[in-house]
Design an enzyme around this catalytic site. Sequence first.
Site, mmCIF file in Angstrom:
data_model
loop_
_atom_site.group_PDB
_atom_site.id
_atom_site.type_symbol
_atom_site.label_atom_id
_atom_site.label_comp_id
_atom_site.label_asym_id
_atom_site.label_seq_id
_atom_site.Cartn_x
_atom_site.Cartn_y
_atom_site.Cartn_z
ATOM 1 N N ARG A 39 -19.388 -6.021 57.688
ATOM 2 C CA ARG A 39 -20.450 -5.083 57.265
ATOM 3 C C ARG A 39 -20.849 -5.208 55.801
ATOM 4 O O ARG A 39 -22.016 -5.081 55.462
ATOM 5 C CB ARG A 39 -20.008 -3.641 57.529
ATOM 6 C CG ARG A 39 -20.020 -3.276 58.994
ATOM 7 C CD ARG A 39 -19.541 -1.849 59.164
ATOM 8 N NE ARG A 39 -19.354 -1.555 60.563
ATOM 9 C CZ ARG A 39 -18.475 -0.654 61.008
ATOM 10 N NH1 ARG A 39 -17.735 0.028 60.158
ATOM 11 N NH2 ARG A 39 -18.360 -0.438 62.294
ATOM 12 N N CYS B 242 -20.072 4.471 62.893
ATOM 13 C CA CYS B 242 -20.789 5.516 63.637
ATOM 14 C C CYS B 242 -21.277 6.667 62.750
ATOM 15 O O CYS B 242 -22.421 7.108 62.860
ATOM 16 C CB CYS B 242 -19.906 6.062 64.744
ATOM 17 S SG CYS B 242 -18.218 6.368 64.220
ATOM 18 N N HIS C 22 -20.103 13.025 67.273
ATOM 19 C CA HIS C 22 -19.739 13.309 65.890
ATOM 20 C C HIS C 22 -20.749 14.317 65.310
ATOM 21 O O HIS C 22 -21.946 14.236 65.602
ATOM 22 C CB HIS C 22 -19.813 12.039 65.034
ATOM 23 C CG HIS C 22 -18.664 11.089 65.223
ATOM 24 N ND1 HIS C 22 -17.616 11.319 66.071
ATOM 25 C CD2 HIS C 22 -18.413 9.877 64.643
ATOM 26 C CE1 HIS C 22 -16.761 10.297 66.014
ATOM 27 N NE2 HIS C 22 -17.227 9.408 65.150
#
Length: 338
Positions: free
Chosen positions: A100, A131, A244
């Site tokens: 990433r 996420c 979430h």
Amino acid sequence: MKEFNVAVAGATGAVGDVFLEILAQRNFPIKNLKLLASERSVGKKIKFKGEEFVVEKLDKDSFQNIDIALFSAGGDRSKEFAPYAVQSGAVVVDNSSAFRMDPEIPLVVPEVNPQDIALYKKRGIIANPNCTTIIMVVPLKPLHDYAKIKRIVVSTYQAVSGAGAKAMAELESQIRQYVNGEEIKVSALAYQIAFNLIPQIDIFTDNLYTKEEMKMVNETRKIMGDSSINITATTVRVPVFRCHSESVTIETEKKITRQEAVELLSKAPGVTVIDDPQNKKYPMPLFLSGTDDCYVGRIREDISCEKGLSMWIVGDQLRKGAALNAIQIAEILGEKYL
Ligand code: HSE
């Protein structure tokens, strides 16, 4: 319509399951599908669009003739096998944290920085963000474009799905154990999660933030293409199965009123506003699991800061927080680049 040979690496995990569900739901143009996993899942049969597929071992030769490889097998496996997939000619969309922050690898949320997908040509890999970061940046993007965000203060309420299928099963069994008066067993997470909150996700770094918190800081800047945004995060595991939630306060260069924020967010792709305080309407994880958007409510001007705005964001961790975002990337890749 062009069709692609697709491999799913990590097909038997919590995210792998949802990858297959979404590939089928969105009718992703698949010519051949290959399901890959570690040794212990080899031979397992999985149904996709009514057809049975046998899980094969993920190894360096798995990617012959594959056009798109969707990886959700953990960072170590991505580091080991994604380069073989690229050598075999596949483009990798990787759900782990392995690549990433690599400056040569794009980190993409299609509603925010779809243009960065083009950079896959350098290394053959596109990284899918964490996420919590995805769920936050989708609604923050239109606010940033309008008023330039200077600072973000975020606290997360993260479902057990983020810790994998075993943690989801553990929450359920701990609730049963509690109800039956049995001893509560802890194995997937560091502490009992039923009836508890754990204010640590991933390991601590030198500055006493956790890696999860630092992912929110660093990934948000990379996706938004703005390293000047100041971000502080506290990430917490909660006894919720799969959405979430995030409490987010932003400070902007130009003031945004509640009304302006509601208007901007109502038009934003991938965002649904649920915000009717009089009628107790706000996003809640229980009711939004299994859906695709990032939901925003409790939008209000911050009484402690002249150009501050607070909000509550909820998104399904396994869908937009993981598999859906990766598949949206793959769709753009297929339509525009392959
Ligand atoms: N790191 C996230 C969590 C899941 O622990 O909830 C990965 O996207």
